[in-house]
Each structure stands twice: as C-alpha cells, then as structure tokens.
Design a protein around this motif. Structure first.
Motif, PDB file in Angstrom:
ATOM      1  N   TYR A  83       0.840  -1.215   0.000  1.00  0.00           N
ATOM      2  CA  TYR A  83       0.000   0.000   0.000  1.00  0.00           C
ATOM      3  C   TYR A  83       0.869   1.257   0.000  1.00  0.00           C
ATOM      4  O   TYR A  83       0.649   2.189  -0.786  1.00  0.00           O
ATOM      5  CB  TYR A  83      -0.917  -0.027   1.214  1.00  0.00           C
ATOM      6  N   LEU A  84       1.888   1.286   0.890  1.00  0.00           N
ATOM      7  CA  LEU A  84       2.730   2.480   0.974  1.00  0.00           C
ATOM      8  C   LEU A  84       3.574   2.660  -0.283  1.00  0.00           C
ATOM      9  O   LEU A  84       3.822   3.794  -0.726  1.00  0.00           O
ATOM     10  CB  LEU A  84       3.639   2.380   2.203  1.00  0.00           C
ATOM     11  N   THR A  85       4.013   1.555  -0.873  1.00  0.00           N
ATOM     12  CA  THR A  85       4.784   1.657  -2.114  1.00  0.00           C
ATOM     13  C   THR A  85       3.912   2.196  -3.242  1.00  0.00           C
ATOM     14  O   THR A  85       4.372   2.996  -4.089  1.00  0.00           O
ATOM     15  CB  THR A  85       5.366   0.290  -2.498  1.00  0.00           C
ATOM     16  N   GLY A  86       2.642   1.786  -3.279  1.00  0.00           N
ATOM     17  CA  GLY A  86       1.720   2.327  -4.279  1.00  0.00           C
ATOM     18  C   GLY A  86       1.540   3.822  -4.125  1.00  0.00           C
ATOM     19  O   GLY A  86       1.532   4.579  -5.122  1.00  0.00           O
ATOM     20  N   GLN A  87       1.381   4.263  -2.877  1.00  0.00           N
ATOM     21  CA  GLN A  87       1.264   5.702  -2.648  1.00  0.00           C
ATOM     22  C   GLN A  87       2.552   6.418  -3.044  1.00  0.00           C
ATOM     23  O   GLN A  87       2.514   7.536  -3.595  1.00  0.00           O
ATOM     24  CB  GLN A  87       0.958   5.962  -1.165  1.00  0.00           C
ATOM     25  N   LEU A  88       3.697   5.777  -2.762  1.00  0.00           N
ATOM     26  CA  LEU A  88       4.983   6.385  -3.110  1.00  0.00           C
ATOM     27  C   LEU A  88       5.114   6.504  -4.627  1.00  0.00           C
ATOM     28  O   LEU A  88       5.629   7.520  -5.141  1.00  0.00           O
ATOM     29  CB  LEU A  88       6.112   5.538  -2.532  1.00  0.00           C
ATOM     30  N   ASP A  89       4.631   5.523  -5.369  1.00  0.00           N
ATOM     31  CA  ASP A  89       4.693   5.592  -6.836  1.00  0.00           C
ATOM     32  C   ASP A  89       3.801   6.709  -7.377  1.00  0.00           C
ATOM     33  O   ASP A  89       4.159   7.395  -8.362  1.00  0.00           O
ATOM     34  CB  ASP A  89       4.290   4.244  -7.434  1.00  0.00           C
ATOM     35  N   GLU A  90       2.627   6.900  -6.760  1.00  0.00           N
ATOM     36  CA  GLU A  90       1.755   7.994  -7.195  1.00  0.00           C
ATOM     37  C   GLU A  90       2.428   9.346  -6.945  1.00  0.00           C
ATOM     38  O   GLU A  90       2.392  10.259  -7.801  1.00  0.00           O
ATOM     39  CB  GLU A  90       0.420   7.910  -6.461  1.00  0.00           C
ATOM     40  N   ALA A  91       3.022   9.470  -5.754  1.00  0.00           N
ATOM     41  CA  ALA A  91       3.735  10.723  -5.456  1.00  0.00           C
ATOM     42  C   ALA A  91       4.924  10.902  -6.389  1.00  0.00           C
ATOM     43  O   ALA A  91       5.266  12.034  -6.775  1.00  0.00           O
ATOM     44  CB  ALA A  91       4.195  10.713  -3.991  1.00  0.00           C
ATOM     45  N   LEU A  92       5.554   9.800  -6.774  1.00  0.00           N
ATOM     46  CA  LEU A  92       6.689   9.868  -7.689  1.00  0.00           C
ATOM     47  C   LEU A  92       6.250  10.391  -9.056  1.00  0.00           C
ATOM     48  O   LEU A  92       6.934  11.220  -9.694  1.00  0.00           O
ATOM     49  CB  LEU A  92       7.329   8.485  -7.809  1.00  0.00           C
ATOM     50  N   THR A  93       5.098   9.963  -9.525  1.00  0.00           N
ATOM     51  CA  THR A  93       4.567  10.437 -10.816  1.00  0.00           C
ATOM     52  C   THR A  93       4.255  11.936 -10.760  1.00  0.00           C
ATOM     53  O   THR A  93       4.571  12.685 -11.691  1.00  0.00           O
ATOM     54  CB  THR A  93       3.303   9.641 -11.181  1.00  0.00           C
ATOM     55  N   SER A  94       3.648  12.365  -9.631  1.00  0.00           N
ATOM     56  CA  SER A  94       3.340  13.803  -9.487  1.00  0.00           C
ATOM     57  C   SER A  94       4.616  14.620  -9.451  1.00  0.00           C
ATOM     58  O   SER A  94       4.704  15.717 -10.053  1.00  0.00           O
ATOM     59  CB  SER A  94       2.525  14.029  -8.209  1.00  0.00           C
ATOM     60  N   ALA A  95       5.631  14.114  -8.735  1.00  0.00           N
ATOM     61  CA  ALA A  95       6.903  14.853  -8.662  1.00  0.00           C
ATOM     62  C   ALA A  95       7.549  14.955 -10.033  1.00  0.00           C
ATOM     63  O   ALA A  95       8.134  15.993 -10.390  1.00  0.00           O
ATOM     64  CB  ALA A  95       7.844  14.164  -7.667  1.00  0.00           C
ATOM     65  N   ALA A  96       7.467  13.899 -10.848  1.00  0.00           N
ATOM     66  CA  ALA A  96       8.045  13.929 -12.196  1.00  0.00           C
ATOM     67  C   ALA A  96       7.302  14.935 -13.067  1.00  0.00           C
ATOM     68  O   ALA A  96       7.913  15.661 -13.876  1.00  0.00           O
ATOM     69  CB  ALA A  96       7.997  12.531 -12.808  1.00  0.00           C
ATOM     70  N   ASP A  97       5.980  15.034 -12.917  1.00  0.00           N
ATOM     71  CA  ASP A  97       5.207  16.001 -13.705  1.00  0.00           C
ATOM     72  C   ASP A  97       5.588  17.432 -13.340  1.00  0.00           C
ATOM     73  O   ASP A  97       5.681  18.318 -14.200  1.00  0.00           O
ATOM     74  CB  ASP A  97       3.710  15.784 -13.494  1.00  0.00           C
TER      75      ASP A  97
END
Length: 516
Positions: free
Chosen positions: A48-62
């Motif tokens: 669950y936390l890794t999934g949230q981290l991946d979503e935040a990673l996508t936002s940071a890349a944008d």
C-alpha cells in the motif's frame, strides 16, 4: 543390556508432562499465527505504501518536467529549480541528455536543493525509461526512482528525466508496524501462557487424582494375606460424560473387581491352608503309630531278612512323611501368625551350636567358622532362628558331595547381623535360583545330591524364608560353580556402641574329626 528408550525421548532426558506439552503446543500454534499475521501485515502495508509512493513519484516527475526554458523548443529540457519549492523533502530530479547529466537537484529538509554526487549520477544513469519504478541505495539514503523520456526536440531526442523519492517515511512506518505487531504478539503469548497454564492445570487436576489413586494402589501389599483396597477415585472425578470422568469410573470399577478377586483368592488360600493344617495335624497320630509299631516289630519279633528290609523301609518312609507333616504344620502356623515370643538371641552362640551339630551329622565335610570378637544379639524368636541355621547347614551338606568345604560366618554390617553359609559345591542351576525359595521346589539336578534327592521335600528353604521374614529379616542367595552362598540379615536388637563390635574376626577351621 540397556532397555530401549521410549519413542520421542533421549537417554538421560525425562519425558515432558502432558500439561507442559499442551502449553507448548498452544504457544507454538499461537506463535505461528502471530508470525503469519505479522508477515502478511508487513507485506500488505508495504504494498500500500509503495503504491502511494509511486503515485507521489509520478506527481513529482510532472512538476519537475516543466516547459522548455524561455520557450525555446530546441533547448534541452532542464530541471527547473523553481519547482523545488513545490517538492517535498527527499525528492531528487536529474535530466540526462545523451547520457550526460545536464542538471540535478536533491530537495533538502529546509526546502533548498543541492546537486547529486557523481557516484549517485552513475547509478541513476543506468535506469531504463521503459522499466517500472525501482529502488536504489544512494549516498544520502534509499530512494524509489523512475525514469521518463522527454519529447524529442530538434536539438536532442534522447533527454531522460529521472525522478526519485526517499523511502525513509515508508520504511519507518513499516518498522513501527513490525514493532507493534511483535510487541502485541509477545504480550499475547505471555498472557496466553499464563492463562493457559492455569486453565490446563485445573483441567488436568482430575487426572492427577487418578494418578494418585493408581499410585496408592500400586503401593499396597497385595501379594498375600487378606486384601482391602481402601482408595477410590473421588466422585467428582468419576462422573460419566467426560473423558477424565469415564476413566475415573472405569478405574473404580477395576479396583472393585480386583478387590473382589483378591478376596476370593484369599478365601481359597485360607481353605487350602486350613486343610493342610488339619490334614497335617490328623496325620501326625497315625504316622507316630506306624513308626512305633514298626520299631516294636523290628525289636521284638523274629522276621525274615526280606521282611526286616520291608519294615525298615516302612520305618524310613514314615520318618520322611513325619518330617514333611511337621514342615507343613510349621508353614501353616507361620501363615496364621502362630509364633513364639521374641527375645534377645545371641547369634554367636546359636551359630556355634548349630554348626557343631551339623558337623556331627555330616563328618565327611570340612567345616569352618568365622565369628566376631564380641557377641551379636538380635530381637527374634530363638527357636525360629535356630531352625533357619539348621535348615541352611543341612541344605549345604545334603546337596554337595563329601569333602566339600562349608563355611559359616557372622558379622555386623550397617546395623544388621549378617549370617552367611557358603559351600564349595558345584553350584545351583541359574534357572532354579528364581524359584529356590518356592514351596516344594527341588533343584537336586543342579547340585551333586548324594542322598539329597531321596530325602528332600522341597520345603526346607521355603521354611527358612518364612522364618526369616517373620523375624523382620531378609535372605538372598548367590551361586556359581565352586561357591554357593546363602546370606541372612537380621536387624540388631540395639545399635552397638562404639567399640562394642570389633571389625576384627577370628576363624577356626576343622576337619570331620575336630569340633568347630
């Protein structure tokens, strides 16, 4: 030969109690459940936390991949430092153009940025834009990073933006979860162990009562005499409907059955003993008459040689029959507890007298005595102790060939008076040793018998054992070719004072012509 050990046990290790096994099994099962829950919780939370981290990673890349600087589409894409303010601490951005780092930034805790080290850039350069997010260990910690290819421009068509987020928060959350689960599991195991111990002990208490009853029954003297088994399983532990109650009820029924059988056996034995006593008593008078009339005819009447031989044979057999009847009467009286009064008996004097009498009766043997310097006294019935010595000495010379050395020794050992009668005969068959004190047991085939076979009734040693036990003593025998020893121990009438009984002994040996 060492007996085999029960299955599941090791030599020298005591088997575990049932309650201990139950508690250990319960704790082992609960431990396995707690471990499974902890592992599954860790995996689920990590996912669950890794999934949230991946979503935040996508936002940071944008946010990091903004428009080209100054609107020039031919310029290489750059990480806009102005976007760092919108990034959370621990975010890194790197722009690679043709594998060369054009710009890099790591957002610090205070919101400022700093470039990455060459070692970190080397690791990040190997990331393929087509791969899923991955985790790398950089110089500043662990990061989850992802690479994305930027749109091609006239100047460059191989620009790659690498974005990463620190996994510190996720990892700390997982560690907290693991510690919480481990603490709760340990507390649960401790509480379960304590509560389980109390519950299992209370549940198994009826089994302990059954064990105590069985132990009490096993310690009762059931081998002889009138038998009464006063112990029973308590009614609370002998109720049908439960496993323990059923066992308790069955144990009570078994004790009742055994008690009934033992009473019937005792009643049957008493009938046989009474019959033997009555028959022996009634046979004494006719046997005495037969012997008297036989002796009268032999002394007063002229009979032919063959008639005299027959009468002598009748006299011999009547004497043997009389001896057997007397032995049976003695055993019957001992069984009924009919004995004389106990007194202080001087064993030293008795040993000398009985050995002297035996030497006169069997002059063809070598006799020896080994006596302590001081008299030895025991509390017993003198006639019975004398009979014990007579029977043992008679047994020694009746069942060994002439010339055998027969030694009688008296000593004080550990508060007991010990008498040993040892002969140098051929020994006793080992198969016969286990039944040598049984009534009507005869082992003449094991010893060189002279006249022993004809005159033995098989009751001599049985009488010896009965008399010894009646006087609170014990008897044992050891035998091998060339040495057979009977040992009788009687408790001393009083504990000897220091120096009363000397450890030094004196011996005297004599042949058939000398008195001991």
């Amino acid at each position: 030969m060492t007996p085999p050990h029960p299955a599941g046990t090791r030599p020298g290790r005591r088997p575990l109690h049932l309650r201990t096994k139950l508690i250990l099994a319960t704790l082992a099962l609960l431990t396995a459940i707690c471990v499974a829950i902890g592992v599954l919780s860790h995996l689920a939370m990590s996912s669950y936390l890794t999934g949230q981290l991946d979503e935040a990673l996508t936002s940071a890349a944008d946010r990091a991949g903004g428009p080209p600087p100054n609107g020039d589409q031919r310029a290489p894409r750059d990480v806009d430092p102005g976007n760092a303010a919108g990034q959370r601490p621990g975010t890194l951005n790197v722009l690679f153009d043709d594998g060369v780092a054009q710009n890099s930034a790591l957002v610090l805790d205070d919101g400022s940025t700093e470039p990455l080290t060459d070692a970190d850039l080397t690791l990040l350069r190997s990331i393929n834009p087509n791969d899923d997010p991955t985790e790398l260990a950089l110089s500043t910690g662990d990061y989850r990073v992802d690479a994305s290819a930027l749109p091609s421009t006239p100047i460059s068509d191989s620009a790659v933006l690498v974005t990463g987020l620190s996994t510190t928060e996720r990892d700390s959350t997982l560690v907290s979860l693991d510690i919480t689960v481990a603490g709760l599991s340990l507390a649960g195991l401790v509480l379960t162990g304590l509560a389980g111990t109390v519950i299992i002990r209370r549940s198994l208490r009826p089994l302990e009562e059954l064990s105590a009853v069985a132990t009490s029954v096993s310690q009762l003297p059931l081998s002889s005499g009138e038998v009464a088994i006063p112990v029973r399983v308590p009614p609370a532990a002998a109720q049908p409907g439960t496993e323990v109650g059923t066992v308790g009820l069955a144990l009570n029924e078994m004790i009742d059955h055994v008690t009934s059988a033992l009473r019937e056996r005792h009643a049957s034995e008493m009938k046989v003993r009474q019959f033997v006593a009555d028959a022996s008593h009634e046979l004494r008078t006719p046997l005495t008459s037969i012997r008297g009339y036989t002796e009268l005819v032999l002394m007063s009447e002229a009979v032919s040689p063959s008639g005299r031989s027959a009468l002598e044979r009748v006299d011999s057999e009547s004497k043997r029959m009389s001896s057997l009847v007397e032995d049976l009467l003695l055993l019957a009286r001992l069984d009924e507890g009919q004995r004389g009064e106990a007194s202080d008996v001087d064993l030293t004097e008795l040993v000398i007298e009985t050995t002297s009498d035996a030497q006169v009766a069997a002059p063809g043997y070598t006799w020896s005595l080994d006596l302590p310097d001081e008299p030895v006294e025991v509390r017993a019935v003198e006639a019975e102790v004398r009979q014990v010595l007579i029977n043992l000495l008679s047994n020694a010379h009746k069942h060994t060939p002439p010339g055998t050395v027969i030694s009688t020794a008296l000593a004080v050992r550990e508060g007991s008076a010990s008498i040993t009668v040892t002969d140098s005969g051929p020994g006793i068959d080992p198969a016969f040793l286990g039944t040598i004190f049984t009534r009507f047991s005869r082992g003449d085939t094991a010893r060189s018998a002279g006249t022993g076979t004809a005159n033995s009734t098989g009751l001599g040693l049985a009488i010896v054992q009965a008399l010894v036990e009646a006087n609170r003593g014990s008897i044992g025998v050891t035998s091998e070719p060339g040495q057979t020893q009977f040992r009788v121990d009687f408790p001393l009438s009083r504990r000897p004072d220091k120096g009363l009984y000397s450890s030094d002994t004196h011996s005297s040996q004599s042949t058939g012509e000398d008195r001991p």
